[in-house]
Design a protein around this motif. Structure first.
Motif, PDB file in Angstrom:
ATOM      1  N   LEU A 282      -1.380  23.242  -3.669  1.00 53.74           N
ATOM      2  CA  LEU A 282      -2.413  22.646  -2.827  1.00 53.74           C
ATOM      3  C   LEU A 282      -2.494  21.139  -3.039  1.00 53.74           C
ATOM      4  CD1 LEU A 282      -4.816  22.905  -0.876  1.00 53.74           C
ATOM      5  CD2 LEU A 282      -6.271  23.218  -2.893  1.00 53.74           C
ATOM      6  N   ASN A 283      -2.480  20.699  -4.288  1.00 54.69           N
ATOM      7  CA  ASN A 283      -2.543  19.262  -4.570  1.00 54.69           C
ATOM      8  C   ASN A 283      -1.389  18.524  -3.902  1.00 54.69           C
ATOM      9  OD1 ASN A 283      -4.700  19.946  -6.173  1.00 54.69           O
ATOM     10  ND2 ASN A 283      -3.702  19.474  -8.117  1.00 54.69           N
ATOM     11  N   THR A 284      -0.198  19.111  -3.987  1.00 50.04           N
ATOM     12  CA  THR A 284       0.984  18.499  -3.389  1.00 50.04           C
ATOM     13  C   THR A 284       0.855  18.447  -1.876  1.00 50.04           C
ATOM     14  OG1 THR A 284       2.317  19.407  -5.210  1.00 50.04           O
ATOM     15  CG2 THR A 284       3.500  18.599  -3.278  1.00 50.04           C
ATOM     16  N   ALA A 285       0.407  19.542  -1.275  1.00 49.52           N
ATOM     17  CA  ALA A 285       0.301  19.628   0.177  1.00 49.52           C
ATOM     18  C   ALA A 285      -0.706  18.628   0.731  1.00 49.52           C
ATOM     19  CB  ALA A 285      -0.086  21.050   0.580  1.00 49.52           C
ATOM     20  N   LEU A 286      -1.872  18.533   0.102  1.00 53.96           N
ATOM     21  CA  LEU A 286      -2.899  17.609   0.597  1.00 53.96           C
ATOM     22  C   LEU A 286      -2.435  16.154   0.478  1.00 53.96           C
ATOM     23  CD1 LEU A 286      -6.146  19.318  -0.757  1.00 53.96           C
ATOM     24  CD2 LEU A 286      -5.496  19.030   1.646  1.00 53.96           C
ATOM     25  N   ALA A 287      -1.660  15.857  -0.563  1.00 57.39           N
ATOM     26  CA  ALA A 287      -1.095  14.512  -0.691  1.00 57.39           C
ATOM     27  C   ALA A 287      -0.078  14.255   0.423  1.00 57.39           C
ATOM     28  CB  ALA A 287      -0.448  14.344  -2.057  1.00 57.39           C
ATOM     29  N   PRO A 294      -1.831  10.808  -3.874  1.00 53.17           N
ATOM     30  CA  PRO A 294      -0.891  11.631  -4.651  1.00 53.17           C
ATOM     31  C   PRO A 294      -1.091  11.446  -6.154  1.00 53.17           C
ATOM     32  CG  PRO A 294       0.243   9.736  -3.760  1.00 53.17           C
ATOM     33  CD  PRO A 294      -1.157   9.675  -3.205  1.00 53.17           C
ATOM     34  N   ILE A 295      -2.265  11.846  -6.616  1.00 53.94           N
ATOM     35  CA  ILE A 295      -2.630  11.650  -8.023  1.00 53.94           C
ATOM     36  C   ILE A 295      -2.945  12.996  -8.654  1.00 53.94           C
ATOM     37  CG2 ILE A 295      -4.288  10.593  -9.596  1.00 53.94           C
ATOM     38  CD1 ILE A 295      -4.689   8.454  -7.313  1.00 53.94           C
ATOM     39  N   PHE A 296      -2.365  13.250  -9.808  1.00 50.66           N
ATOM     40  CA  PHE A 296      -2.563  14.498 -10.526  1.00 50.66           C
ATOM     41  C   PHE A 296      -3.145  14.224 -11.902  1.00 50.66           C
ATOM     42  CE2 PHE A 296       0.192  15.808  -7.236  1.00 50.66           C
ATOM     43  CZ  PHE A 296       0.273  17.196  -7.201  1.00 50.66           C
ATOM     44  N   ARG A 297      -4.156  14.975 -12.267  1.00 45.37           N
ATOM     45  CA  ARG A 297      -4.589  15.014 -13.664  1.00 45.37           C
ATOM     46  C   ARG A 297      -3.668  15.991 -14.391  1.00 45.37           C
ATOM     47  NH1 ARG A 297     -11.257  15.278 -14.338  1.00 45.37           N
ATOM     48  NH2 ARG A 297     -11.663  13.090 -13.806  1.00 45.37           N
ATOM     49  N   LEU A 298      -3.041  15.507 -15.458  1.00 41.67           N
ATOM     50  CA  LEU A 298      -2.217  16.396 -16.275  1.00 41.67           C
ATOM     51  C   LEU A 298      -3.089  17.498 -16.877  1.00 41.67           C
ATOM     52  CD1 LEU A 298       0.021  13.760 -18.073  1.00 41.67           C
ATOM     53  CD2 LEU A 298       0.765  15.416 -16.357  1.00 41.67           C
ATOM     54  N   PRO A 299      -2.554  18.717 -17.015  1.00 42.68           N
ATOM     55  CA  PRO A 299      -1.132  19.046 -17.056  1.00 42.68           C
ATOM     56  C   PRO A 299      -0.489  19.378 -15.718  1.00 42.68           C
ATOM     57  CG  PRO A 299      -2.385  20.993 -17.607  1.00 42.68           C
ATOM     58  CD  PRO A 299      -3.389  19.899 -17.391  1.00 42.68           C
ATOM     59  N   TYR A 300      -1.183  19.158 -14.599  1.00 45.91           N
ATOM     60  CA  TYR A 300      -0.583  19.457 -13.302  1.00 45.91           C
ATOM     61  C   TYR A 300       0.360  18.339 -12.875  1.00 45.91           C
ATOM     62  CZ  TYR A 300      -4.083  23.104 -13.168  1.00 45.91           C
ATOM     63  OH  TYR A 300      -4.849  24.203 -13.479  1.00 45.91           O
ATOM     64  N   VAL A 301       1.475  18.730 -12.291  1.00 45.79           N
ATOM     65  CA  VAL A 301       2.464  17.803 -11.754  1.00 45.79           C
ATOM     66  C   VAL A 301       2.862  18.311 -10.371  1.00 45.79           C
ATOM     67  CG1 VAL A 301       3.326  17.137 -14.035  1.00 45.79           C
ATOM     68  CG2 VAL A 301       4.408  19.039 -12.819  1.00 45.79           C
ATOM     69  N   PRO A 302       3.363  17.419  -9.496  1.00 50.42           N
ATOM     70  CA  PRO A 302       3.666  17.848  -8.128  1.00 50.42           C
ATOM     71  C   PRO A 302       4.849  18.808  -8.049  1.00 50.42           C
ATOM     72  CG  PRO A 302       4.382  15.589  -8.494  1.00 50.42           C
ATOM     73  CD  PRO A 302       3.583  15.976  -9.694  1.00 50.42           C
ATOM     74  N   LEU A 303       4.910  19.504  -6.926  1.00 45.38           N
ATOM     75  CA  LEU A 303       6.054  20.366  -6.666  1.00 45.38           C
ATOM     76  C   LEU A 303       7.309  19.524  -6.486  1.00 45.38           C
ATOM     77  CD1 LEU A 303       4.612  22.996  -4.146  1.00 45.38           C
ATOM     78  CD2 LEU A 303       5.102  23.313  -6.576  1.00 45.38           C
ATOM     79  N   GLN A 330       4.268  13.952   5.313  1.00 49.79           N
ATOM     80  CA  GLN A 330       5.340  13.207   4.654  1.00 49.79           C
ATOM     81  C   GLN A 330       5.933  14.026   3.522  1.00 49.79           C
ATOM     82  OE1 GLN A 330       6.240  10.026   5.717  1.00 49.79           O
ATOM     83  NE2 GLN A 330       4.701  10.247   7.345  1.00 49.79           N
ATOM     84  N   VAL A 331       7.202  13.757   3.203  1.00 50.47           N
ATOM     85  CA  VAL A 331       7.831  14.405   2.048  1.00 50.47           C
ATOM     86  C   VAL A 331       7.317  13.772   0.756  1.00 50.47           C
ATOM     87  CG1 VAL A 331       9.999  14.835   0.833  1.00 50.47           C
ATOM     88  CG2 VAL A 331       9.891  15.075   3.334  1.00 50.47           C
ATOM     89  N   LEU A 332       7.208  12.460   0.720  1.00 50.10           N
ATOM     90  CA  LEU A 332       6.836  11.646  -0.444  1.00 50.10           C
ATOM     91  C   LEU A 332       7.951  11.645  -1.494  1.00 50.10           C
ATOM     92  CD1 LEU A 332       3.058  12.555  -1.031  1.00 50.10           C
ATOM     93  CD2 LEU A 332       4.003  10.619   0.250  1.00 50.10           C
ATOM     94  N   ASP A 333       8.211  10.471  -2.035  1.00 56.13           N
ATOM     95  CA  ASP A 333       9.189  10.324  -3.110  1.00 56.13           C
ATOM     96  C   ASP A 333       8.535  10.620  -4.451  1.00 56.13           C
ATOM     97  OD1 ASP A 333      11.211   9.524  -1.349  1.00 56.13           O
ATOM     98  OD2 ASP A 333      10.544   7.425  -1.424  1.00 56.13           O
ATOM     99  N   ASP A 334       9.353  10.962  -5.422  1.00 55.62           N
ATOM    100  CA  ASP A 334       8.826  11.288  -6.747  1.00 55.62           C
ATOM    101  C   ASP A 334       7.993  10.142  -7.327  1.00 55.62           C
ATOM    102  OD1 ASP A 334       9.986  13.770  -6.687  1.00 55.62           O
ATOM    103  OD2 ASP A 334      11.740  13.206  -7.883  1.00 55.62           O
ATOM    104  N   ASP A 335       8.452   8.891  -7.091  1.00 56.67           N
ATOM    105  CA  ASP A 335       7.758   7.765  -7.705  1.00 56.67           C
ATOM    106  C   ASP A 335       6.461   7.389  -6.989  1.00 56.67           C
ATOM    107  OD1 ASP A 335       8.737   6.587  -5.416  1.00 56.67           O
ATOM    108  OD2 ASP A 335      10.085   5.165  -6.442  1.00 56.67           O
ATOM    109  N   GLU A 336       6.118   8.092  -5.935  1.00 55.17           N
ATOM    110  CA  GLU A 336       4.845   7.860  -5.250  1.00 55.17           C
ATOM    111  C   GLU A 336       3.691   8.637  -5.903  1.00 55.17           C
ATOM    112  OE1 GLU A 336       4.866   7.370  -0.830  1.00 55.17           O
ATOM    113  OE2 GLU A 336       6.868   8.254  -1.008  1.00 55.17           O
ATOM    114  N   PHE A 337       4.032   9.579  -6.762  1.00 59.31           N
ATOM    115  CA  PHE A 337       2.990  10.369  -7.437  1.00 59.31           C
ATOM    116  C   PHE A 337       2.574   9.695  -8.730  1.00 59.31           C
ATOM    117  CE2 PHE A 337       5.018  13.498  -4.705  1.00 59.31           C
ATOM    118  CZ  PHE A 337       3.939  14.199  -4.204  1.00 59.31           C
TER     119      PHE A 337
END
Length: 343
Positions: A282-287, A294-303, A330-337
């Motif tokens: 869900l976090n990934t999809a909404l971003a 595209p911000i995650f509080r650890l320990p969650y990381v994007p798909l 958007q797909v979003l790049d890894d470095d955008e998270f």
């Protein structure tokens, strides 16, 4: 002797509590602390376990949260769980948690029922948080059974009875997360309370039917089973993760009658959402939809990138107009998270 055994029901009771039930709780007074009845909660068909968005420093993004809440209300969602598993209540301090409940009530409480997740594996914390949640105006509480440091069946009953006295309550059974099933015997006992609104049940539809046949209100806690639970097993509705993304379609699924075609159409999205533990999907999809940063509080990381590409295709198949937000997916790049460990 600190405790006495009540031989009639086999549960431990302190001698003081036997004279003045819950004498230590400030909520026990002649004033009405909560003006919502359990009956009002029992009628809700679509409840969203709402996402909590973040700013780059890890604080709550209340602007994005308010926009997400408005999208839920505009699409006919009747209630929200604030700070649940999906909303990452377990990553919040209690100050953050109660603030977010109060903010939600203050801004949206007239348009939607606000159910605060004030459960804990500590009865003391559950009592205190629930007391504060009702004090800031929440309409009902969500309570899980004590997890990790599990207790006996008698302990489960005592735990729930301690919090049920404060106001309308939904009991949440999700053994995959707690490691302990809440059996029907416990639910039948605590259901005698006038504040017991019902059960969010994740064990499956056979368990749901067992309860609904006996008049216990149940919400499915499994999006992939909620259509059948609603139209074939007697569930009142669903407490949903997917409705964060497609609230209008989930409302149609809960209100529009049996619709196997729509249910089948939603399955690829639901299956994608839960491939990794919720709320990662869900976090990934909404971003990707541009609804939250595209911000995650650890320990969650994007798909992974491959799964993000897959989500873009799912959105195209279901129709972008059915999803929340207005930006192109958007797909979003890894470095955008941004991953935040200290907040």
């Amino acid at each position: 002797m600190l405790f006495l055994l009540n031989r009639r029901n086999g549960r431990w009771r302190s001698p003081e509590a036997a004279i003045i039930p819950n004498f230590h709780l400030p909520m026990r007074s002649l004033e009405v602390k909560n003006r919502t009845s359990a009956e009002e909660i029992k009628s809700l068909r679509l409840i969203t376990a709402v996402k909590t968005p973040y700013l780059p420093d890890g604080r709550f993004d209340l602007e994005a949260y308010d926009a997400l809440m408005n999208m839920q209300i505009m699409n006919g969602v009747e209630g929200v769980i604030v700070g649940g598993t999906t909303g990452e209540g377990h990553l919040m301090s209690w100050d953050e948690h109660i603030m977010l409940i109060g903010h939600t009530v203050n801004c949206f409480g007239g348009s939607i029922k606000v159910i605060g997740n004030t459960g804990s594996n500590s009865t003391r914390e559950a009592i205190h948080a629930t007391e504060q949640g009702f004090a800031v105006g929440m309409h009902a509480a969500l309570h899980i059974n004590p997890y990790y440091g599990k207790t006996s069946l008698e302990g489960l009953v005592s735990h729930f009875e301690a919090v049920l006295s404060m106001g309308p309550t939904i009991v949440y059974n999700v053994p995959s997360r707690t490691g302990q099933d809440i059996p029907p015997s416990v639910i039948h006992t605590v259901s005698q309370s006038a504040n017991m609104a019902g059960v969010k049940e994740c064990v499956g539809n056979d368990r749901i039917k067992e309860y609904t046949d006996e008049g216990v209100v149940v919400w499915s806690g499994n999006d992939d089973q909620c259509h059948d639970a609603r139209w074939g097993y007697g569930a009142t509705g669903v407490i949903s993760v997917t409705s964060n993304l497609v609230p209008g379609l989930m409302r149609e699924l809960m209100f529009g009658g049996k619709n196997t075609c729509l249910n089948k159409k939603l399955m690829p999205l639901i299956e994608w959402l839960f491939r990794e533990p919720n709320p990662i999907g869900l976090n990934t999809a909404l971003a990707q939809l541009g609804v939250v940063r595209p911000i995650f509080r650890l320990p969650y990381v994007p798909l992974s990138l491959a799964k993000r590409v897959e989500f873009v295709e799912i959105v195209k198949q279901l129709g972008r107009e059915n999803f929340v937000g207005e930006r192109d997916v958007q797909v979003l790049d890894d470095d955008e998270f941004i991953l935040v460990g200290r907040y």
